[in-house]
Design a protein around this motif. Structure first.
Motif, PDB file in Angstrom:
ATOM      1  N   ARG A  81      26.626  21.610  -4.695  1.00 59.04           N
ATOM      2  CA  ARG A  81      26.298  21.350  -6.172  1.00 59.04           C
ATOM      3  C   ARG A  81      25.847  20.228  -6.598  1.00 59.04           C
ATOM      4  NH1 ARG A  81      31.932  22.578  -8.648  1.00 59.04           N
ATOM      5  NH2 ARG A  81      32.698  21.745  -7.081  1.00 59.04           N
ATOM      6  N   ILE A  82      24.918  19.958  -7.970  1.00 59.43           N
ATOM      7  CA  ILE A  82      24.562  19.466  -8.380  1.00 59.43           C
ATOM      8  C   ILE A  82      25.620  18.403  -9.205  1.00 59.43           C
ATOM      9  CG2 ILE A  82      22.947  19.047 -10.518  1.00 59.43           C
ATOM     10  CD1 ILE A  82      21.005  21.796  -9.256  1.00 59.43           C
ATOM     11  N   TRP A  83      25.480  17.336  -9.311  1.00 60.35           N
ATOM     12  CA  TRP A  83      26.473  16.448  -9.909  1.00 60.35           C
ATOM     13  C   TRP A  83      25.790  16.011 -10.562  1.00 60.35           C
ATOM     14  CZ3 TRP A  83      30.735  15.381  -8.794  1.00 60.35           C
ATOM     15  CH2 TRP A  83      31.729  15.156  -7.473  1.00 60.35           C
ATOM     16  N   THR A  84      26.166  16.221 -12.083  1.00 59.27           N
ATOM     17  CA  THR A  84      25.908  15.728 -13.883  1.00 59.27           C
ATOM     18  C   THR A  84      26.995  15.071 -14.213  1.00 59.27           C
ATOM     19  OG1 THR A  84      27.649  18.167 -14.679  1.00 59.27           O
ATOM     20  CG2 THR A  84      24.846  18.161 -13.792  1.00 59.27           C
TER      21      THR A  84
ATOM     22  N   HIS B  97      23.311  12.290   4.800  1.00 62.10           N
ATOM     23  CA  HIS B  97      23.682  12.101   3.552  1.00 62.10           C
ATOM     24  C   HIS B  97      23.536  12.981   2.485  1.00 62.10           C
ATOM     25  CE1 HIS B  97      23.731   8.801   0.137  1.00 62.10           C
ATOM     26  NE2 HIS B  97      22.603   8.959   0.100  1.00 62.10           N
ATOM     27  N   THR B  98      21.663  13.168   2.816  1.00 63.57           N
ATOM     28  CA  THR B  98      21.776  14.670   2.093  1.00 63.57           C
ATOM     29  C   THR B  98      20.583  15.652   2.910  1.00 63.57           C
ATOM     30  OG1 THR B  98      18.706  13.408   1.520  1.00 63.57           O
ATOM     31  CG2 THR B  98      20.849  12.962  -0.096  1.00 63.57           C
ATOM     32  N   ALA B  99      20.137  16.729   1.850  1.00 64.85           N
ATOM     33  CA  ALA B  99      18.999  17.671   3.497  1.00 64.85           C
ATOM     34  C   ALA B  99      17.698  17.145   3.489  1.00 64.85           C
ATOM     35  CB  ALA B  99      19.620  19.167   2.115  1.00 64.85           C
ATOM     36  N   GLY B 100      17.419  16.258   2.745  1.00 66.22           N
ATOM     37  CA  GLY B 100      16.345  16.093   2.483  1.00 66.22           C
ATOM     38  C   GLY B 100      15.593  14.727   3.487  1.00 66.22           C
ATOM     39  N   ASP B 101      16.799  13.877   4.359  1.00 63.56           N
ATOM     40  CA  ASP B 101      16.904  12.579   4.695  1.00 63.56           C
ATOM     41  C   ASP B 101      15.907  11.956   5.443  1.00 63.56           C
ATOM     42  OD1 ASP B 101      19.059  11.911   3.852  1.00 63.56           O
ATOM     43  OD2 ASP B 101      19.851  12.304   5.090  1.00 63.56           O
ATOM     44  N   ALA B 102      15.481  11.537   5.633  1.00 62.39           N
ATOM     45  CA  ALA B 102      14.130  10.765   6.611  1.00 62.39           C
ATOM     46  C   ALA B 102      14.576   9.513   7.166  1.00 62.39           C
ATOM     47  CB  ALA B 102      12.552  10.665   5.699  1.00 62.39           C
ATOM     48  N   VAL B 103      13.866   8.827   8.558  1.00 59.74           N
ATOM     49  CA  VAL B 103      14.140   7.824   8.894  1.00 59.74           C
ATOM     50  C   VAL B 103      12.320   7.512   9.090  1.00 59.74           C
ATOM     51  CG1 VAL B 103      16.390   7.672   9.511  1.00 59.74           C
ATOM     52  CG2 VAL B 103      14.442   7.845  11.474  1.00 59.74           C
ATOM     53  N   ILE B 104      12.819   5.756   9.365  1.00 58.69           N
ATOM     54  CA  ILE B 104      11.520   5.007   9.792  1.00 58.69           C
ATOM     55  C   ILE B 104      11.137   4.273  10.697  1.00 58.69           C
ATOM     56  CG2 ILE B 104       9.359   3.269   8.303  1.00 58.69           C
ATOM     57  CD1 ILE B 104      11.601   5.498   6.140  1.00 58.69           C
TER      58      ILE B 104
ATOM     59  N   SER C 145       0.700  -1.089   0.216  1.00 52.45           N
ATOM     60  CA  SER C 145      -0.078   0.421  -0.020  1.00 52.45           C
ATOM     61  C   SER C 145       1.081   1.411   0.055  1.00 52.45           C
ATOM     62  CB  SER C 145      -0.781  -0.274   0.947  1.00 52.45           C
ATOM     63  OG  SER C 145      -0.216  -0.140   2.704  1.00 52.45           O
ATOM     64  N   HIS C 146       1.898   1.239   0.865  1.00 51.16           N
ATOM     65  CA  HIS C 146       2.647   2.719   0.448  1.00 51.16           C
ATOM     66  C   HIS C 146       4.326   2.113   0.225  1.00 51.16           C
ATOM     67  CE1 HIS C 146      -1.006   3.253   3.847  1.00 51.16           C
ATOM     68  NE2 HIS C 146      -0.241   4.203   3.323  1.00 51.16           N
ATOM     69  N   VAL C 147       4.926   3.166  -0.508  1.00 50.36           N
ATOM     70  CA  VAL C 147       6.536   2.750  -0.188  1.00 50.36           C
ATOM     71  C   VAL C 147       6.914   4.589  -0.075  1.00 50.36           C
ATOM     72  CG1 VAL C 147       8.706   2.989  -1.963  1.00 50.36           C
ATOM     73  CG2 VAL C 147       6.154   1.966  -2.890  1.00 50.36           C
ATOM     74  N   VAL C 148       8.031   3.606   0.889  1.00 53.94           N
ATOM     75  CA  VAL C 148       8.306   5.255   1.712  1.00 53.94           C
ATOM     76  C   VAL C 148       9.840   5.618   0.554  1.00 53.94           C
ATOM     77  CG1 VAL C 148       9.356   7.186   3.958  1.00 53.94           C
ATOM     78  CG2 VAL C 148       7.061   4.759   3.444  1.00 53.94           C
ATOM     79  N   LEU C 149      10.684   6.611   0.437  1.00 58.01           N
ATOM     80  CA  LEU C 149      11.476   6.745  -0.334  1.00 58.01           C
ATOM     81  C   LEU C 149      12.364   8.188   0.648  1.00 58.01           C
ATOM     82  CD1 LEU C 149      10.643   7.692  -3.359  1.00 58.01           C
ATOM     83  CD2 LEU C 149      11.344   4.945  -2.711  1.00 58.01           C
ATOM     84  N   THR C 150      13.545   7.782   1.722  1.00 60.43           N
ATOM     85  CA  THR C 150      14.618   8.264   2.386  1.00 60.43           C
ATOM     86  C   THR C 150      14.990   9.787   2.139  1.00 60.43           C
ATOM     87  OG1 THR C 150      16.471   6.914   2.243  1.00 60.43           O
ATOM     88  CG2 THR C 150      14.552   6.118   3.602  1.00 60.43           C
ATOM     89  N   HIS C 151      15.132   9.745   0.705  1.00 58.87           N
ATOM     90  CA  HIS C 151      15.657  10.742   0.352  1.00 58.87           C
ATOM     91  C   HIS C 151      15.661  10.177  -1.024  1.00 58.87           C
ATOM     92  CE1 HIS C 151      19.056   7.360   0.431  1.00 58.87           C
ATOM     93  NE2 HIS C 151      19.570   8.101  -0.889  1.00 58.87           N
ATOM     94  N   TYR C 152      16.302  11.279  -2.186  1.00 62.78           N
ATOM     95  CA  TYR C 152      15.929  11.386  -3.685  1.00 62.78           C
ATOM     96  C   TYR C 152      17.150  10.431  -4.565  1.00 62.78           C
ATOM     97  CZ  TYR C 152      20.135  14.224  -4.837  1.00 62.78           C
ATOM     98  OH  TYR C 152      21.549  14.975  -4.368  1.00 62.78           O
ATOM     99  N   HIS C 153      17.552  10.117  -3.899  1.00 57.40           N
ATOM    100  CA  HIS C 153      18.674   9.699  -5.015  1.00 57.40           C
ATOM    101  C   HIS C 153      18.074   8.178  -5.993  1.00 57.40           C
ATOM    102  CE1 HIS C 153      22.804  10.695  -2.949  1.00 57.40           C
ATOM    103  NE2 HIS C 153      21.351  11.819  -3.904  1.00 57.40           N
ATOM    104  N   ALA C 154      17.995   8.548  -7.474  1.00 55.19           N
ATOM    105  CA  ALA C 154      17.857   7.651  -7.905  1.00 55.19           C
ATOM    106  C   ALA C 154      17.778   6.040  -7.832  1.00 55.19           C
ATOM    107  CB  ALA C 154      18.567   8.113 -10.058  1.00 55.19           C
ATOM    108  N   VAL C 155      19.088   5.564  -7.303  1.00 60.40           N
ATOM    109  CA  VAL C 155      19.110   3.976  -6.896  1.00 60.40           C
ATOM    110  C   VAL C 155      18.261   3.375  -6.023  1.00 60.40           C
ATOM    111  CG1 VAL C 155      21.629   3.560  -8.293  1.00 60.40           C
ATOM    112  CG2 VAL C 155      20.872   4.873  -5.373  1.00 60.40           C
TER     113      VAL C 155
ATOM    114  N   CYS D 271      28.939  10.275   0.543  1.00 55.11           N
ATOM    115  CA  CYS D 271      28.417  12.154   0.762  1.00 55.11           C
ATOM    116  C   CYS D 271      28.703  12.811  -0.022  1.00 55.11           C
ATOM    117  CB  CYS D 271      29.639  12.587   2.019  1.00 55.11           C
ATOM    118  SG  CYS D 271      30.275  10.673   3.375  1.00 55.11           S
ATOM    119  N   GLY D 272      28.389  12.383  -1.455  1.00 55.91           N
ATOM    120  CA  GLY D 272      28.846  13.663  -2.582  1.00 55.91           C
ATOM    121  C   GLY D 272      27.900  14.973  -2.253  1.00 55.91           C
ATOM    122  N   ASP D 273      26.305  14.531  -1.901  1.00 53.08           N
ATOM    123  CA  ASP D 273      25.183  15.595  -1.383  1.00 53.08           C
ATOM    124  C   ASP D 273      24.607  15.463  -0.240  1.00 53.08           C
ATOM    125  OD1 ASP D 273      24.695  15.789  -4.014  1.00 53.08           O
ATOM    126  OD2 ASP D 273      24.449  13.419  -4.472  1.00 53.08           O
TER     127      ASP D 273
END
Length: 316
Positions: free
Chosen positions: A300-303, A163-170, A73-83, A192-194
């Motif tokens: 900075r944004i990694w490209t 790890h990022t500015a938007g980290d969440a824990v469950i 029913s739910h998917v929780v994403l702790t941050h935004y990274h593609a992987v 630690c790149g972000d």
């Protein structure tokens, strides 16, 4: 010609483990590849982290189906990274949850992160052609939200930047188990790149304050038992500090990025060179530590192009 990223040569399949870390709680791990978590409630299932592609997400679903037939029913994403997020469509969940800060980072840099990570670590994107696009949450929160899976309460929390500015824990209070995302790793390098080195230690201590019985980390094996949890927290803190301090000393004297790389290797190689994805993470960790030490709070944004330019600079 500069040599390739360490991760581009990492082509071997990893052994999957599906470990119970509490009643109805499981950690899907794969020898240092990105982990997922599973929380089984009365009537449905919550998944933590979605893997990089729907094909890889199916491996998590197969493990879930080995223990329950309840719907996801739910998917929780702790941050935004593609992987972590691009496989979300496979689960068919009615709710996809992220912090508001993590969603903002998808807006700001989601596509660039996808392109960058795909170039760096192609093995983690098996079946990439099945990704329907960027993953967007249906639900966001600031600070804390609770989800009830029947009588089971699940708390989704922001305890601080790391790890990022938007980290969440469950946190699952009835079992006192936490799914930490990449804030905590178990015998795996921290990426630690972000990240936010100056905040990371305090966030780890906020996790420690829960006096947890088990942790499902972002990478590495499940951590069960309070002594083991504290050990994982200590080692993660040591990794972050050992990365930042030598780089900050170089930056303070206006040394080069290559000098910072050499200083970080001298401090970290003896302790961490056998950690999973250590060689993959190190150049990105040094670059971010160098920026933060020079006063750049917002990573900075990694490209894909910046990755190559940074790597060339570190090759001298």
């Amino acid at each position: 010609m500069a040599k390739a990223f360490a991760s581009q040569g990492d082509l071997s399949e990893k052994k999957i483990s599906f470990t119970q870390v509490g009643e109805g709680l499981y950690a899907f791990t794969a020898e240092g590849d990105p982990n997922s978590g599973v929380i089984i409630g009365d009537d449905s299932v919550m998944v933590v982290e979605a893997q990089a592609t729907p094909r890889l997400a199916q491996k998590v679903i197969d493990c879930i189906r080995s223990v329950t037939d309840k719907p996801i029913s739910h998917v929780v994403l702790t941050h935004y990274h593609a992987v972590r997020v691009l496989g979300a469509s496979a689960f068919g969940a009615s709710q996809i949850i992220m912090s508001e800060a993590a969603r903002n980072m998808v807006v700001e840099r989601g596509q660039e992160d996808w392109d960058s990570e795909f170039q760096r670590f192609p093995r983690l994107f098996q079946g990439h052609e099945s990704i329907p696009g960027l993953t967007w949450p249906t639900t966001t929160f600031n600070g804390k939200m609770s989800v009830w899976l029947g009588k089971r309460r699940v708390d989704i929390l922001q305890l601080g930047r790391a790890h990022t500015a938007g980290d969440a824990v469950i946190h699952v209070p009835d079992a006192n188990v936490m799914f930490t995302g990449d804030i905590v790793e178990a015998h795996s390098a921290c990426y630690c790149g972000d990240g936010h080195f100056s905040d990371w230690g305090g966030t780890l201590e906020a996790i420690r304050a829960y006096d947890l019985d088990a942790i499902a980390p972002g990478r590495g094996d499940a951590v069960v038992g309070r002594a083991a949890v504290n050990g994982a927290l200590d080692r993660t803190k040591d990794f972050v500090d050992s990365t930042f301090r030598p780089v900050a000393r170089v930056a303070a004297r206006n040394g080069s990025l290559k000098e910072a790389w050499d200083a970080c290797r001298a401090a970290c190689d003896p302790k961490f060179k056998d950690y999973a994805i250590y060689e993959h993470c190190l150049p990105f960790n040094v670059a971010r530590a160098y920026d933060e030490a020079r006063g750049l709070d917002h990573p900075r944004i990694w490209t894909a192009q910046r990755d190559l330019e940074m790597w060339a600079a570190l090759q001298g």
